[in-house]
Write a protein that holds these residues in place. Structure first.
Motif, PDB file in Angstrom:
ATOM      1  N   SER A  96      94.199  58.327  -2.155  1.00  0.00           N
ATOM      2  CA  SER A  96      93.408  57.277  -2.807  1.00  0.00           C
ATOM      3  C   SER A  96      92.665  56.379  -1.836  1.00  0.00           C
ATOM      4  N   PRO A 101      95.320  64.253  -6.134  1.00  0.00           N
ATOM      5  CA  PRO A 101      95.677  63.032  -6.875  1.00  0.00           C
ATOM      6  C   PRO A 101      96.411  61.983  -6.053  1.00  0.00           C
ATOM      7  N   HIS A 102      97.162  62.405  -5.054  1.00  0.00           N
ATOM      8  CA  HIS A 102      97.937  61.423  -4.288  1.00  0.00           C
ATOM      9  C   HIS A 102      97.135  60.756  -3.173  1.00  0.00           C
ATOM     10  N   ASP A 143      95.718  68.072   0.748  1.00  0.00           N
ATOM     11  CA  ASP A 143      95.167  66.755   0.438  1.00  0.00           C
ATOM     12  C   ASP A 143      93.777  66.793  -0.181  1.00  0.00           C
TER      13      ASP A 143
END
Length: 374
Positions: free
Chosen positions: A278, A275-276, A253
């Protein structure tokens, strides 16, 4: 021992590390009184006493222990002269903070552990990079899974020590320093890597003596597999004009990075979200350690004194300190033998358990260059 009790401390070895790291840490503790110092060099001892207002000086560790009966002893001698004063202090009932490396082999480390007693005294090894607020925060994030699963790590200690540095007779010699930059310099970052990733499982390594006039290596490189599955690369060098201490851990992560030289603060750590990921609050929590404590001898001493009060094993002692020395031993064993080394191989019947060069001090690390032999 109650929290309010004054602790009587003594310093063994009065060189630069004692003056610039240990003594300031001791002086910052209002409940610690530095009552004595020991050094085999009478002129250096006298200068230390005068500069730092230490009333009593001794040439002999046993003499000092008998006369002063200190509660705490800081061992700041060169590496080859660590074990005897540590063991003597423990047997006299004093808790110990010993400069890294604590000793020159796993066999010597086990001698220290045998001199400890349940409930104390214990010997803690200087591993100051574990104890900055940002380092402890990072260790908690990883342990609790907030960054995901650790996958890949990069640990580099690329420092520069010129030829004159090795004119000090005990430096760069197996029998006095125990090893080269792997043992004397990279030990800090490798110890922090272990604090963050836990137990190591196996190691493949190479070492070389490329330029410095030493008996040991002046550079080493290794690949380490951790018990949790992560893979790490390690570089230790004293040949690098642009000096840097760097640590990077890539998790599922996030990426964690630390860039500094001889010590870090909170601002030296960086976190990059995958990127995943947020969630702003989650990302913000990574970079906000509680408090601002730099990695330092003082930070470690705080925790040691808490252990003295509680009668519990302090951080960076016993198996925790042994883990780092095991990794270094495994690195040298792999470099000497050209084989992959597993942690469980480092037993008392293995020659590297007794000597980091495996009992063959005339061996030259792989590679060629100044001072190297076949």
């Amino acid at each position: 021992m109650t929290r309010s009790a004054t602790l009587r401390a003594a310093v063994i070895g009065t060189g630069a590390i004692a003056q610039h790291r240990h003594l300031p840490a001791l002086r910052a503790q209002p409940r610690v009184e530095v009552v004595a110092a020991v050094d085999v060099d009478p002129d250096r001892l006298a200068a230390f006493q005068a500069a730092h207002r230490v009333e009593r000086g001794y040439r002999s560790v046993p003499e000092m222990l008998a006369a002063e009966q200190p509660d705490l002893v800081h061992v700041c001698t060169p590496p080859f002269a660590h074990v005897e004063p540590v063991v003597q202090a423990l047997r006299a009932g004093a808790w110990v903070l010993v400069e890294k490396p604590a000793c020159l082999s796993l066999a010597e480390h086990d001698r220290i552990t045998e001199a400890e007693r349940d409930g104390g005294p214990y010997a803690s090894v200087v591993c100051q990079h574990r104890f900055g607020s940002a380092g402890r925060h990072a260790a908690q994030l990883l342990a609790e899974g907030h960054l995901g699963r650790p996958l890949v790590a990069d640990c580099r200690t690329t420092w520069y020590r010129d030829h004159s540095y090795y004119e000090v007779p005990w430096r760069g010699r197996w029998h006095t320093e125990g090893g080269g930059p792997t043992m004397g310099h990279g030990i800090h970052q490798m110890d922090l890597l272990l604090a963050l990733l836990g137990d190591w499982a196996e190691i493949q390594a190479m070492a070389a003596r490329l330029d410095r006039d030493v008996d040991t290596e002046d550079v080493s490189m290794a690949i380490v597999r951790f018990a949790g599955g992560a893979l790490a690369s390690i570089v230790n060098s004293v040949l690098s004009p642009r000096e840097e201490s760097y640590l990077r851990i890539d998790c599922t992560d996030a990426t964690l990075e630390l860039t500094h030289l001889y010590g870090y603060g909170n601002a030296d750590w960086r976190y990059t979200a995958a990127p995943h990921v947020s969630d702003p609050a989650r990302i913000r929590s990574w970079s906000t350690p509680p408090g601002q404590v730099r990695s330092s001898h003082a930070a470690q001493l705080d925790l040691l004194l808490e252990a003295v009060d509680a009668g519990t094993r302090p951080p960076a002692s016993g198996e925790t300190a042994r883990q780092t020395l095991e990794l270094i031993t495994g690195l040298y064993r792999s470099a000497f033998t050209g084989t992959t080394v597993r942690r469980e191989q480092l037993t008392p019947d293995d020659p590297f358990y007794h000597h980091l060069h495996g009992g063959t001090p005339g061996w030259a690390p792989t590679g060629s260059g100044r001072g190297a032999t076949a």
